[in-house]
Scaffold this active site. Structure first.
Site, PDB file in Angstrom:
ATOM      1  N   GLU A  12       0.810  -1.223   0.000  1.00 57.11           N
ATOM      2  CA  GLU A  12       0.000   0.000   0.000  1.00 57.11           C
ATOM      3  C   GLU A  12       0.837   1.264   0.000  1.00 57.11           C
ATOM      4  OE1 GLU A  12       0.720  -0.484   4.369  1.00 57.11           O
ATOM      5  OE2 GLU A  12       0.899  -1.571   2.508  1.00 57.11           O
ATOM      6  N   ASP A  85      -0.260  -3.827   4.826  1.00 55.55           N
ATOM      7  CA  ASP A  85       0.111  -4.041   6.234  1.00 55.55           C
ATOM      8  C   ASP A  85      -0.647  -5.224   6.839  1.00 55.55           C
ATOM      9  OD1 ASP A  85       1.862  -1.967   6.173  1.00 55.55           O
ATOM     10  OD2 ASP A  85       0.587  -0.538   7.221  1.00 55.55           O
ATOM     11  N   TYR A 302       6.810  -4.417  12.419  1.00 57.28           N
ATOM     12  CA  TYR A 302       5.537  -3.696  12.265  1.00 57.28           C
ATOM     13  C   TYR A 302       5.173  -2.980  13.554  1.00 57.28           C
ATOM     14  CZ  TYR A 302       0.822  -2.717  10.672  1.00 57.28           C
ATOM     15  OH  TYR A 302      -0.338  -2.083  10.289  1.00 57.28           O
TER      16      TYR A 302
END
Length: 729
Positions: A12, A85, A302
């Protein structure tokens, strides 16, 4: 290789796309969707409440070309990896991409990148998964819930106050926490009390200090003047106390776990005064990849997570690093694993460096100052988590006279352990070795008057902590929630404390009495648990929405019926008539606050400032008064004849230029207030203040609460002329 053999990866973020491209071979083409490609329409509800709340997603404006180019690139692809994600938002993006690409299901897979490193990305591509339908449904439920609440409740605020305001399922709960704290502070009645600090002497003439601890065996302070007078008469110099207790302990302090989203935001706020939004933007950059001498790589895992879990392999590599750098004595004897709080999902790991061998100082030149700060914060916290406990020696002495006890404490570090890295060493007090029954003499005493204080206003750190503790919001939403409240002007920050604005209190007073249950902390927390249950497949997303919608619509209809009454009750009138039609003027809300308007609107559109702050200056164009106005970024000067005359000026600072003594203009910008000299080239984000540089005798600026010289201390950076010339109100 034939075109059909090409493999496509869709992420993204363009930054993530560029990073991955640099370490994957020519077999792969890495594309970016640039965030969501579909969402609910802005102009209508987009949810069919009569048919199981079916949402109607449409292409986001401006995304048609991106979608078309991705379709073209994927037309002959042998394999398509959807790799946004690894969370609910990412899963929804992956689902929408799959729908738009309309590819054969066998050649579309979901890849989960928890780290943007060559090893991790290649491993994820070797073991892809299918799109997680439960995760998509959890996102769908949250999006529909938020749309229902926002779409139906925001118009009530528009009708009562002004258009453009918003209510939100979680946003309004966060506002409620802030406003209720404001009400507590306003209602708080301060009462005086007294504490006592004393100095004692042993028979060996060792002096030490102690504080009043107990009265009548109860931990408390002195609460009244009669009690103060009585104790003052008892405690005069030379009074003898008995040592009733003396203990020596050897406590240890365990390092905190690696960061999760909320604790990272809190620590960055405390240390650097970063907003939650700024912290997450920087963390996103570190996750998606930075250019280092050894190549492009994501430096951290992350960053949206509520789990303190770290896999055993990563922990083992960390322990080897600690052993090599600090030695065995600084390594925890056993692998340390931290427990998650209840209801933590645990799908993601804690935030940690992807390559433990890449120390912050070794890549400092490749990072921005803020990136370095956040990376070092994450790196040091992670390393400390596997280091040995800090060891202390602690002494405590209790000194007693009749019903009064004083306590003296000493804390000294014996072995720093992880604190050699974290720096939060505790060292305070000094107590000599005493024995129980020993007599010590009061050599001095001071009674200090204080007042009880209300609970402090929230900082961003404490607000996020409160939301996390109460299950309000998720790691991915904390920053967005707080940022939305600032953008709506519901809250403002004063000296790092969050204050509810008058507008915020108005919104709170309208919404909460009418939707008390829906905007209640425990209700919102239970809804977050339901979303987690949808994610794990335990409950249906439509069942959650049906259960929410029925009581919500009843309260909504009641609130709609009260709109006229609410508006009439909060409308303020002033003892002044409209100069155009002689009807009364009323107070209304505008984009930048309150103003006066004719009560005959829309027939009469007359308006004026509520309070005019005159400057004594005249407009150089038309001769009318120059007044202070409020704009998007703060105050500025403007002609009182607006809109006929549109002359504006910057505000003038009350301290002259520290270099040449000329006037300083204050320019409000997105980054904060800028101070620019009208004559010389001084431009600074730090305000000039009264004082002189001891070296050159010129003026000073206030930088981080310290008075510094712009030249001798290099306290003002040089700005490019092109940039300063373009700054305007």
């Amino acid at each position: 290789m034939a075109v059909k053999e090409k493999k496509i990866i869709i992420v993204e973020s363009p930054t993530k796309s560029r990073t991955i491209k640099k370490f994957l071979g020519s077999d792969y083409n890495v594309l970016s969707s640039r965030g969501h490609i579909k969402d609910l329409p802005k102009s209508k509800l987009g949810v069919d409440v009569d048919h199981d709340f079916h949402p109607t997603y449409i292409k986001i404006r401006g995304k048609a070309k991106i979608i078309q180019s991705m379709k073209k690139a994927c037309a002959n692809a042998r394999m398509i990896y959807l790799a946004p994600d690894p969370d609910r938002e990412g899963e929804a993006i992956a689902q929408h991409l799959a729908e738009e690409l309309s590819s054969n299901g066998n050649n579309v897979k979901r890849a989960l990148f928890y780290e943007i490193t060559p090893e991790h990305v290649r491993a994820a591509l070797k073991s892809p998964t299918d799109i997680n339908v439960n995760l998509v449904n959890a996102h769908k439920a949250r999006r529909v819930l938020d749309r229902l609440v926002g779409y139906y409740t925001s118009p009530i605020l528009w009708a009562v106050i002004k258009r453009g305001l918003s209510a939100g399922r979680v946003q309004s709960v966060a506002l409620r926490l802030i406003c209720e704290r404001e009400n507590e502070i306003a209602a708080f009645v301060s009462t005086p009390y007294w504490t006592a600090e004393a100095e004692f002497m042993t028979a060996q003439e060792n002096n030490f200090k102690a504080s009043l601890w107990q009265i009548d065996k109860t931990n408390r302070r002195i609460n009244s003047e009669p009690e103060l007078d009585r104790i003052k008469k008892m405690l005069v110099k030379g009074t003898e106390f008995t040592v009733s207790s003396f203990k020596v302990n050897n406590p240890q302090r365990t390092p905190p776990p690696p960061f999760i989203t909320s604790t990272l935001q809190q620590e960055a706020s405390k240390r650097f005064r970063f907003s939650a939004k700024k912290t997450m933007v920087i963390a996103q950059q570190l996750y998606e990849g930075v250019d280092l001498p050894q190549g492009s790589i994501g430096l951290i895992s992350y960053m949206r997570t509520d789990s303190v879990r770290v896999n055993e392999g990563t922990v083992q590599r960390l322990r080897e690093q600690v052993m090599g750098k600090f030695g065995r004595e600084y390594l925890a004897p056993n692998m340390r694993f931290f427990k998650n709080r209840k209801l933590v999902q645990g799908g993601h790991e804690a935030i940690h460096p992807t390559k433990i061998e890449i120390e912050p100082d070794s890549v400092k030149q490749s990072l921005t100052a803020d990136q370095y700060r956040i990376y070092k914060l994450i790196y040091d916290r992670f390393v400390a988590s596997q280091m040995a406990n800090a060891k202390y020696r602690q002494k405590e002495a209790i000194l007693t006279l009749q019903n009064i006890d004083f306590r003296s404490e000493e804390t000294k570090p014996v072995f720093l352990g992880y604190q050699i890295l974290s720096g939060d060493v505790i060292e305070r007090g000094q107590v000599p070795d005493l024995t129980v029954g020993e007599i010590v003499t009061l050599s001095d005493i001071e009674f200090i008057e204080k007042k009880t204080e209300p609970s402090p206003r929230y900082t961003e750190a404490s607000l996020i902590k409160k939301m996390e503790e109460n299950g309000v919001g998720r790691p991915s939403t904390y920053a967005h929630i707080v940022d939305t409240l600032f953008n709506r002007y519901y809250i403002k920050k004063t000296e790092n404390k969050i204050n509810a604005t008058e507008l915020g209190m108005q919104v709170y007073n309208i919404l909460i009495p009418r939707f008390e249950d829906i905007f209640e902390v425990s209700f919102t927390a239970e809804m977050e648990k339901d979303l987690d249950r949808i994610e794990t497949g335990k409950i249906s997303w439509t069942d959650v929405l049906h259960r929410f919608y029925k009581p919500f619509i009843i309260k909504l209809n009641t609130a709609r019926d009260e709109v006229k009454e609410i508006k009439s009750r909060i409308t303020e009138t002033v003892d002044k008539q409209c100069p155009n039609c002689q009807r009364p003027l009323v107070v209304k809300w505008g984009r930048f606050g309150k103003f006066l308007a004719c009560s005959g609107f829309p027939e009469c559109k007359y308006s004026e400032n509520l309070e005019v702050e005159k400057t004594g200056k005249k407009c150089p164009n038309c001769g009318r008064d120059i007044i202070v106005r409020h704009g998007r970024f703060g105050k500025f000067l403007a002609c009182s004849g607006y809109p006929d005359c549109k002359h504006t000026e910057n505000m003038v600072h009350d301290v002259p230029c520290p270099r040449c003594g000329a006037e300083i203009s204050t320019i409000s910008t997105k980054r904060g207030r800028l101070y620019k000299c009208k004559q010389c080239d001084l431009v600074s984000f730090y305000p000039p203040v009264h004082g002189q540089c001891p070296k050159c005798g010129k003026g000073v600026v206030l930088k981080k609460n310290e008075r510094l010289c712009p030249d001798c201390d290099n306290a003002v950076k040089k700005f490019r002329k092109k940039r300063t010339d373009s700054l305007a109100e």
